[in-house]
Scaffold this motif. Sequence first.
Motif, mmCIF file in Angstrom:
data_model
loop_
_atom_site.group_PDB
_atom_site.id
_atom_site.type_symbol
_atom_site.label_atom_id
_atom_site.label_comp_id
_atom_site.label_asym_id
_atom_site.label_seq_id
_atom_site.Cartn_x
_atom_site.Cartn_y
_atom_site.Cartn_z
ATOM 1 N N LYS B 30 0.916 -1.122 0.088
ATOM 2 C CA LYS B 30 -0.013 -0.137 -0.123
ATOM 3 C C LYS B 30 0.783 1.329 -0.043
ATOM 4 O O LYS B 30 0.811 2.182 -0.613
ATOM 5 C CB LYS B 30 -0.852 0.050 1.422
ATOM 6 N N PHE B 105 -9.242 3.781 -8.276
ATOM 7 C CA PHE B 105 -9.175 3.110 -7.421
ATOM 8 C C PHE B 105 -10.062 3.510 -6.191
ATOM 9 O O PHE B 105 -10.639 2.699 -5.435
ATOM 10 C CB PHE B 105 -7.845 2.730 -6.617
ATOM 11 N N PRO B 112 -15.843 1.415 -2.932
ATOM 12 C CA PRO B 112 -14.604 0.381 -3.322
ATOM 13 C C PRO B 112 -15.219 -1.061 -3.438
ATOM 14 O O PRO B 112 -16.101 -1.346 -2.871
ATOM 15 C CB PRO B 112 -13.565 0.648 -2.723
ATOM 16 N N LEU B 118 -12.270 -2.189 4.705
ATOM 17 C CA LEU B 118 -11.943 -0.684 4.996
ATOM 18 C C LEU B 118 -11.729 -0.782 6.706
ATOM 19 O O LEU B 118 -12.836 -1.184 7.157
ATOM 20 C CB LEU B 118 -12.726 0.146 4.371
ATOM 21 N N SER B 119 -11.132 0.134 7.244
ATOM 22 C CA SER B 119 -10.977 0.550 8.641
ATOM 23 C C SER B 119 -12.089 1.317 8.848
ATOM 24 O O SER B 119 -12.855 1.949 8.082
ATOM 25 C CB SER B 119 -9.842 1.177 9.032
ATOM 26 N N GLU B 121 -12.047 4.176 10.291
ATOM 27 C CA GLU B 121 -11.596 5.509 10.364
ATOM 28 C C GLU B 121 -11.776 5.891 8.792
ATOM 29 O O GLU B 121 -12.316 6.693 8.470
ATOM 30 C CB GLU B 121 -10.286 5.462 10.670
ATOM 31 N N MET B 122 -11.678 4.912 7.730
ATOM 32 C CA MET B 122 -11.628 5.164 6.195
ATOM 33 C C MET B 122 -13.144 5.165 6.090
ATOM 34 O O MET B 122 -13.670 5.930 5.049
ATOM 35 C CB MET B 122 -11.091 3.906 5.639
ATOM 36 N N LEU B 125 -14.348 8.676 7.015
ATOM 37 C CA LEU B 125 -13.553 9.589 6.129
ATOM 38 C C LEU B 125 -14.572 9.328 4.830
ATOM 39 O O LEU B 125 -14.990 10.497 4.022
ATOM 40 C CB LEU B 125 -12.153 9.241 5.830
ATOM 41 N N LEU B 129 -16.237 12.570 2.912
ATOM 42 C CA LEU B 129 -15.821 12.940 1.621
ATOM 43 C C LEU B 129 -17.309 12.778 0.442
ATOM 44 O O LEU B 129 -17.371 13.534 -0.475
ATOM 45 C CB LEU B 129 -15.010 11.754 0.962
ATOM 46 N N LEU B 141 -8.585 14.786 -3.327
ATOM 47 C CA LEU B 141 -8.036 13.247 -3.596
ATOM 48 C C LEU B 141 -6.833 13.457 -4.612
ATOM 49 O O LEU B 141 -5.810 12.776 -4.204
ATOM 50 C CB LEU B 141 -8.892 12.357 -4.105
ATOM 51 N N TYR B 145 -3.154 12.175 -3.057
ATOM 52 C CA TYR B 145 -2.644 10.905 -3.613
ATOM 53 C C TYR B 145 -1.277 11.219 -4.752
ATOM 54 O O TYR B 145 -0.308 10.455 -4.932
ATOM 55 C CB TYR B 145 -3.538 10.104 -4.716
#
Lengths: 246, 180
Positions: B30, B105, B112, B118-119, B121-122, B125, B129, B141, B145
């Motif tokens: 990652k 991605f 996704p 996914l955690s 936290e994600m 988020l 978003l 983003l 990235y």
Amino acid sequence: MDPKRVGDIKTMSELNRYQNPEIFEKLAMAYAAGTLHGRARLRFEKLKSEHFYLEATTSAYESKFGSLVELLPSERPSDQVWKNIESSIQLPKVEEKKEKTSWFSWLSPTYAASAMAVLLAVFLVILPGNKEAVAYAAVLGDAQNSDVAITRITSDLTVSVEMVKKIELEDGTVLKLWCHPKGGGKPMEMGVVSSTGKTNLKISKEEWENMKTIGKLEISAESHSSTPTSKRTTLLKGYLNPITEE
Amino acid sequence: MEDQFAELLTRCAKQDQVAFKQLYQEASPKLYSLALRLMQKPELAEDVLQESFIKIWQKADTYNLQKGKALTWMATVTRNKALDKLRSLKLKSKEMDIQYEGLDFASTDLEPDHQEDLSQEMQRLRECLKQLQPSQRECILLSYYYGHTHQELSEKLNKPLGTVKAWIRRGLETLKPCLS
């Protein structure tokens, strides 16, 4: 106006700007999201390194935006990267370390002091002493020569002291562990240990490296605020023995 | 969900090399992916990854749970290393062959394929978003990235610089209460 004074005023006004929570939080967020660029980013980095509140706020936002990495597809780097990392930080072969840790973990902390002393003696007889130590151990006895504490110092930078008998302490006193160099000289204070049960203390890599020069451990009763030169009463002592691999 | 990387980092702080190798094997794909997008060249991304993991090993004892999830902490280390390198090399994306671009991605609807991975936290988020307009989200983003500047985004999206700046500013303003 004196140019230096103009510069000072500018810096002050900039700092005031960054002390305004509304502003610095926006900047911290922009920094963490990656939308702060160029000189503004550099300026913010400098202030962040000087002011804890900026650093803490930025760090909080970085941890929130950092989750975005989870959405990325996995990509495999070449094997050379790990080899370079290994050589850069001079890691010995992982397998060696594995043997060392599993070997020492065999010495269960629940062993009684006397059993530990016997084990140590056996290991010292069968293992040559000129090899690098993977750990150190000492059985500390009191004035009556009864074994009271087992101390183990392991390569994961941990000193564990396990009392097999409770030590009664006067109010206002604590037990401190000291390391005495083989050739004499100033003892090294390792920290406060509990009068009962097990205490784990962390040591630095440098202190671990120095263990080869230590000959004796002592536990003394003294006031919490004592210094290395303060008077102290030694309650327990014992010789530190290196444990090597076969 | 238990943070397995945090456990490994804690062991790294005690100089546990087995843990460090495991951490590298599991986290590097990652982090390398992030470095690739920022650096655009595999050899530069590998340099960044290498430097990042050396720092992770050296600074593992400074990590604690208050700093968030271990992977996000390592992502921050990697991202900052990449930005420092870009700065030191004075590289501009227009001077490089673009090999990595776009946000496929992340998908436009931020749904996704493997959401269950996914955690929390994600996922939080992602909910924040989703409150943004697509243009605001895209700019933020792409900045995260790829490290694009406002000017680069303006050229890439073929929009006036002022518009891009406004999208980002409003996007962050919308995110702020949600993230707080």
